[in-house]
Every structure is written in structure tokens, then in C-alpha cells.
Design an enzyme around this catalytic site. Structure first.
Site, PDB file in Angstrom:
ATOM      1  N   SER B  20      82.790   0.097 -36.107  1.00  0.00           N
ATOM      2  CA  SER B  20      83.264  -1.234 -36.476  1.00  0.00           C
ATOM      3  C   SER B  20      82.260  -2.317 -36.079  1.00  0.00           C
ATOM      4  O   SER B  20      81.657  -2.264 -35.004  1.00  0.00           O
ATOM      5  CB  SER B  20      84.595  -1.523 -35.797  1.00  0.00           C
ATOM      6  OG  SER B  20      85.065  -2.797 -36.200  1.00  0.00           O
ATOM      7  N   ASN B  68      75.121  -7.540 -27.863  1.00  0.00           N
ATOM      8  CA  ASN B  68      75.609  -8.405 -28.931  1.00  0.00           C
ATOM      9  C   ASN B  68      76.734  -9.269 -28.410  1.00  0.00           C
ATOM     10  O   ASN B  68      77.445  -8.904 -27.468  1.00  0.00           O
ATOM     11  CB  ASN B  68      76.074  -7.597 -30.146  1.00  0.00           C
ATOM     12  CG  ASN B  68      77.538  -7.228 -30.063  1.00  0.00           C
ATOM     13  OD1 ASN B  68      78.415  -8.038 -30.357  1.00  0.00           O
ATOM     14  ND2 ASN B  68      77.815  -6.003 -29.625  1.00  0.00           N
ATOM     15  N   GLY B  71      81.410 -12.102 -31.422  1.00  0.00           N
ATOM     16  CA  GLY B  71      82.666 -12.825 -31.230  1.00  0.00           C
ATOM     17  C   GLY B  71      83.662 -12.639 -32.364  1.00  0.00           C
ATOM     18  O   GLY B  71      84.434 -13.554 -32.682  1.00  0.00           O
ATOM     19  N   LEU B  72      83.645 -11.429 -32.968  1.00  0.00           N
ATOM     20  CA  LEU B  72      84.660 -11.059 -33.968  1.00  0.00           C
ATOM     21  C   LEU B  72      84.700 -11.972 -35.184  1.00  0.00           C
ATOM     22  O   LEU B  72      85.761 -12.164 -35.794  1.00  0.00           O
ATOM     23  CB  LEU B  72      86.059 -10.981 -33.321  1.00  0.00           C
ATOM     24  CG  LEU B  72      86.221  -9.980 -32.181  1.00  0.00           C
ATOM     25  CD1 LEU B  72      87.657 -10.037 -31.620  1.00  0.00           C
ATOM     26  CD2 LEU B  72      85.910  -8.553 -32.621  1.00  0.00           C
ATOM     27  N   CYS B 128      87.092  -5.558 -27.082  1.00  0.00           N
ATOM     28  CA  CYS B 128      85.948  -6.407 -27.394  1.00  0.00           C
ATOM     29  C   CYS B 128      85.613  -7.286 -26.188  1.00  0.00           C
ATOM     30  O   CYS B 128      86.455  -8.037 -25.710  1.00  0.00           O
ATOM     31  CB  CYS B 128      86.229  -7.302 -28.595  1.00  0.00           C
ATOM     32  SG  CYS B 128      84.829  -8.403 -28.933  1.00  0.00           S
ATOM     33  N   ILE B 189      83.000   4.965 -26.873  1.00  0.00           N
ATOM     34  CA  ILE B 189      83.281   3.794 -26.067  1.00  0.00           C
ATOM     35  C   ILE B 189      82.915   2.514 -26.828  1.00  0.00           C
ATOM     36  O   ILE B 189      81.997   2.520 -27.650  1.00  0.00           O
ATOM     37  CB  ILE B 189      82.481   3.805 -24.723  1.00  0.00           C
ATOM     38  CG1 ILE B 189      80.977   3.909 -25.005  1.00  0.00           C
ATOM     39  CG2 ILE B 189      82.958   4.935 -23.842  1.00  0.00           C
ATOM     40  CD1 ILE B 189      80.082   3.772 -23.757  1.00  0.00           C
ATOM     41  N   THR B 191      81.442  -1.412 -26.274  1.00  0.00           N
ATOM     42  CA  THR B 191      80.209  -1.741 -25.554  1.00  0.00           C
ATOM     43  C   THR B 191      80.476  -2.008 -24.078  1.00  0.00           C
ATOM     44  O   THR B 191      81.573  -2.393 -23.673  1.00  0.00           O
ATOM     45  CB  THR B 191      79.553  -2.984 -26.175  1.00  0.00           C
ATOM     46  OG1 THR B 191      80.521  -4.027 -26.224  1.00  0.00           O
ATOM     47  CG2 THR B 191      79.051  -2.688 -27.574  1.00  0.00           C
TER      48      THR B 191
END
Lengths: 249, 302
Positions: B20, B68, B71-72, B128, B189, B191
Site C-alpha cells: 500500500s 517517507n 501522510g496518507l 501509519c 511490517i 515502516t
């Protein structure tokens, strides 16, 4: 497209800036003004994006010039003729509306590089090349070959016009006829030059820079703010219509 | 050679998926490979409302990896359904939709809206590290993990994958909580939190300060955690974390993953997912492994 390119030559332009010529027949044939080449730096994970400085379809070569800014570009400054470098190119939307037009190309520092190749696509090309001081001036003879006129400027007045790019552009626009202005350089320079150009009723295109990840538009690392919302510098750009860029954001 | 795996009841033609946030909604990699060659594509996280993401700088290379802090950023689930679903449906592979939220209600609403044809599985992103509300805040507390898993399980008609964060003291505890909540599978996993500092300016390189570390640097952490979680729960695993080669993919399968996802590798090499699939075939041929299922969870400790 991905191409395994071979290093033809690496030349030092000044103490921190290099010119890299790569055998890349497919990319050379496809490259358009202002597009990017994403070059793998030996030993590094992410590719580094460079505006294509020149391409010669007949010779099957492309040229990128770069300044050593970090570890990745430092590694790139140590390649040897014959080394293989994977390049993804030519990527993105460049200077697309310059064919047959009278174009003033305004470059600041290492921002001048993509303008050299772009100048080949213009009807009549003029270059305003702006540097911090005389010691930073590079590629002026190359621009002289593809441009009708070139103007040099330095912030400290050590060579050519003494002052900032926007001041020079203001003068040039007042005394010459141009259809549009193409700018690449530091953000503040692109902002001020585009204000001058747009104020004079000229079309203005700017080539933006941002740290990139994938270089294909997927990771959303290199976004910029425009009147049309958030855009990706790597594939929606790097060149944008200056009218659409939100410099304040 | 048999490459198909059954992942939580979903038949994948091979165990290679995309991770993703690394392949958008499948559109950008079209010039490089056919998504139909892969077992699954995991979509960019979807939230109930559009999200602009974080300020740039959003990315920085690190030794053998990268940070990275996107922020979605996403167009929101409604825009996805209206503008991207039709395209995604025709990719010719299984589609895993990743969902994010700032509250349990957000997650529930997104999950409900994704009860549509063309979405094969849901991946619950409670890991996240790059947003202040939701995300990791949900994924580090076992009680909350169990609750959110069971709440989403009630709303979704799709098999539910819970994506785990490595930023916890004991990932097996979180894995068990997701299992108790009714998860059909786990992915891991996400990040690892990390930071880069510019010593000259004395500032972090990323505008948000810290971000999520991925790439080969995290591979040993991922293998350790997959192996531990595989032994702790009775759920199929989607393994990820620094897979760059077919041999890496085989290691993840051996550690206990039923399928693997490729992320950062595709930034370096846009064709990485299909290259890795080819290399996995070569590895299997060289090892005399006829069925990829004969690799899964076969790690020997003595």
C-alpha cells in the site's frame, strides 16, 4: 522507459558541478524539452532526477549536468566511462508550448541545465543565464550555439548584468519581443521572474524541483501546490504554467 | 510449477503483491508491467474525507533504505469509488483496499463503502507513523486493536487483513489482539519510525521531523517479526519489509508469510514486482521446489 545506459564521459564543469554523457539511444530519441531523467546513483536506492540537459538522437546520447549536493550525487561524480547506469526517462511534462515561438529562457545556477535542450525546440531562443558570481558560470558557450542571443548575469556583478534575474528579465522584456518565458532555478527566482513575465502579458512556464521517490507518480513524495490542487512534480510536471503555481504554499 | 496461494480464502495466482502507498491505484506502473501478472495489488490508503498529506520534504534516502512522510494523501473513498474503482476492477488481479481513519467511526464508514464488487480484501491500516490522529495510535494498544478489528469485521463483507506496526514492544501481543478481534489475516511490517538530520542546518530532513523507514535496512526486522507472529497466531500473513529480490521473497515465505508485498523496491526499479516474481520462480527451480506452498512457514530452528 527504463534503459541501461553506458557512461560515455564525465566532465567537471567547476568545483562542484559535473556534466555526464550517457549512451541512451531510446531515451535520446524520445526526450522532449524539459523532461526528466531518473538516474541510478551507484550504491544508492533511490534514483536522482535531473532535467535532461541535452539529447542527440543521431548519436544516441543524452547529457545530464548536476551539482554534488549529497552522497548520491557524490557517487555519481565518481563514475567511469563504460559504467552502466539504469535511467528512467524521459519522464514528465516539459516545456510543451514553445515550438516556433520566440522564447526567453531564464536559468538560475544549476537551473540552466534543462534549458539548453529546451532551447533547441524554440523558434527563436534567447537565454538569460544567472549565477551567484563569475566562478559559477557554466555552459555559456553551449547556450551560445543554440540561442540567438545570450545574456549573463551575476548577483555580485562579477560578470555581465549586475543584479537578480527578475531585474534582467524586466529589462529584456522592455527592449525585446518574446512570446513566452521559460524559467528554471531557485524557487524565489522562478516566483519573481514569473511575476515579471506574467505582468507583461507573456506566457510563462516554470520547471519545479522537489525531492522524488518513485519518479513515476505513485509515491506522492514530490507534490507541489497549484491552483488546480496538489500536483506531482515528477509526472504532472516538472514544468507548470506559472499562472497555476501557488508560490506561497 | 505451482505459484498460486490461498490467502485468507482469496485465491492469488502467485504470492507477489504490491504494498500500500507504493503503487497508487495501480495506474502509474502500467508502462512498466501488467498488474495481472501479480497475485494482488494493494491500493493507496483511503480515508473517509480527502487528505492533502504532509508538507514536503516527504522523502529522504537513508543507508540501505528510505524514510517517507507522505501522510496518507488520498482523494477520499467517495472519489475513489467514483473515479478509480472501474479502472482498478479491470487490472486483472486481486485488489486489496487499504483503509485509514482518524476515529473508529471513520474506519467503519470507509470499510462499509468498500463493500463493492472489485475489492477483494480490506487491509486495516492502524500502523501509519506519519499522521497525528489515528494510524499508529490505534495500532500500538492491544485493547484498541481488538476493538477496532471486531468493529470493522462487523462492517465489511471482505476478508480483513490487519496491518501491524513494528513500533511496539511485542508485536505478537498486537497480533493476538487482532486475531481475537476476528482478523482473517495480518500484514507486516509497516515502516519503522526513523529520522534523518542535516547537521549543517541542525534540522530534520523531513518536514514533519520523523518518518517511516523502509527498504533493505528493515528486512531483518521484518523477518524476525514475521517469524515470531507466524508462531504466535493461527492467521495467514502478508509479509513485507525490504524485499528486493526473489530470494528475499522466498525468505519471507519460509519465515511464515503466505504472500509478500513489494514496496520500496519498485521505487528503485519500477519493474521490481514482476522481476521478483521471475526470480522467485528461478529460486524454486534451482531448489527443486515444485509448489510455492512448500516454502511457506518451513523455517527450521534445529
Amino acid at each position: 522507459m527504463l534503459e541501461d545506459t553506458r557512461v560515455v564521459s564525465l566532465d567537471r564543469l567547476n568545483d562542484t558541478t559535473y556534466s555526464l554523457t550517457l549512451r541512451a539511444p531510446k531515451i535520446a530519441a524520445a526526450a522532449r524539452a524539459g523532461q526528466l531523467a531518473h538516474v541510478t546513483c551507484p550504491g544508492f536506492l533511490l534514483r536522482r532526477p535531473f532535467g535532461i540537459c541535452d539529447a542527440d538522437a543521431a548519436e544516441g546520447t543524452i547529457r545530464v549536468c548536476f551539482e554534488v549536493r549529497g552522497d548520491g550525487t557524490e557517487a555519481l561524480a565518481k563514475v567511469n566511462a563504460g559504467d552502466v547506469l539504469s535511467v528512467n526517462g524521459a519522464v514528465g511534462h516539459g516545456f510543451e508550448d514553445i515550438k516556433g515561438r520566440r522564447v526567453l529562457f531564464v536559468g538560475g545556477g544549476i537551473g540552466i541545465f534543462p534549458l539548453l535542450y529546451a532551447a533547441r525546440f524554440a523558434g527563436v531562443a534567447t537565454a538569460a543565464l544567472c549565477f551567484r558570481d563569475k566562478s559559477r558560470v557554466v555552459l555559456a558557450p553551449d547556450f551560445a550555439k543554440v540561442c540567438k542571443e545570450i545574456f549573463l548575469a551575476t548577483d555580485d556583478g562579477s560578470l555581465g548584468f549586475h543584479g537578480y534575474a527578475a531585474d534582467l528579465v524586466n529589462e529584456l522584456i522592455a527592449t525585446h519581443e518574446y512570446d513566452c518565458v521559460c524559467v528554471c532555478g531557485p524557487k524565489i527566482m522562478m516566483k519573481t521572474v514569473s511575476e515579471v513575465a506574467l505582468g507583461a502579458g507573456l506566457d510563462c512556464y516554470v520547471s519545479l524541483e522537489e525531492r522524488m521517490g518513485c519518479g513515476v507518480g505513485a509515491c506522492l513524495a514530490c507534490v507541489c501546490q497549484t491552483m488546480l490542487g496538489q500536483k506531482r512534480v515528477c509526472i504532472d510536471g516538472p514544468v507548470f504554467d506559472a499562472k497555476e503555481v501557488r508560490w506561497d504554499a | 510449477m505451482k505459484l498460486a496461494v490461498n490467502f485468507a480464502g482469496v485465491e492469488l495466482k502467485n504470492p507477489i503483491a504490491t504494498a500500500s502507498g507504493t503503487c497508487g491505484f495501480g495506474m502509474e506502473y502500467l508502462p512498466y508491467y501488467k498488474a495481472s501478472e501479480l497475485g494482488a495489488v494493494t491500493l493507496k490508503a483511503l480515508s473517509i474525507r480527502p487528505k492533502a498529506g504532509n508538507a514536503v520534504v516527504r522523502i529522504a534516502e537513508t543507508p540501505s533504505g528510505m524514510l517517507n512522510s507522505i501522510g496518507l494523501q488520498n482523494p477520499g473513498v467517495d472519489s475513489f469509488l467514483e473515479n478509480k474503482l472501474e479502472f482498478v476492477k479491470n487490472l486483472g488481479t486481486k485488489i486489496i483496499a487499504n483503509i485509514a481513519g482518524e476515529s473508529m467511526e471513520d474506519y467503519e464508514a470507509v470499510a462499509e463503502k468498500l463493500n463493492v464488487d472489485g475489492i477483494d480484501m480490506i487491509e486495516l491500516n492502524i500502523s501509519c507513523p506519519n499522521v497525528s490522529d489515528g494510524g499508529l495510535a490505534f495500532g500500538t494498544n492491544p485493547k484498541i486493536v481488538e476493538e477496532i478489528t471486531s468493529r470493522i469485521k462487523k462492517k465489511t463483507e471482505k476478508p480483513l487483513i490487519v496491518k501491524l506496526s513494528p513500533n511496539v514492544t511485542d508485536i505478537t501481543e498486537i497480533a493476538r489482539a487482532a486475531e481475537s478481534g476476528g482478523a482473517d489475516a495480518l500484514s507486516l511490517i509497516n515502516t519503522l519510525m526513523g529520522m534523518r538530520i542535516d547537521a549543517h542546518t541542525r534540522r530534520p530532513v523531513l518536514s514533519r521531523g520523523s518518518g517511516g523507514l523502509s527498504g533493505p535496512a528493515v528486512k531483518p526486522v521484518a523477518l524476525h517479526m514475521i517469524s515470531a507472529v507466524h508462531r504466535a497466531v493461527d492467521l495467514p500473513l502478508l509479509g513485507m519489509g525490504g524485499i528486493m529480490t526473489g530470494r528475499d521473497a522466498a525468505e519471507f515465505l519460509i519465515a511464515g508469510a503466505t504472500a509478500v508485498a513489494i514496496g520500496t523496491a519498485a521505487f528503485a526499479d519500477p519493474k521490481a514486482p514482476v522481476r521478483i516474481l521471475g526470480e522467485l520462480r528461478e529460486f524454486m527451480a534451482a531448489e527443486g521446489v515444485e509448489d510455492v506452498n512448500d516454502l511457506i512457514g518451513t523455517l527450521k530452528f534445529n
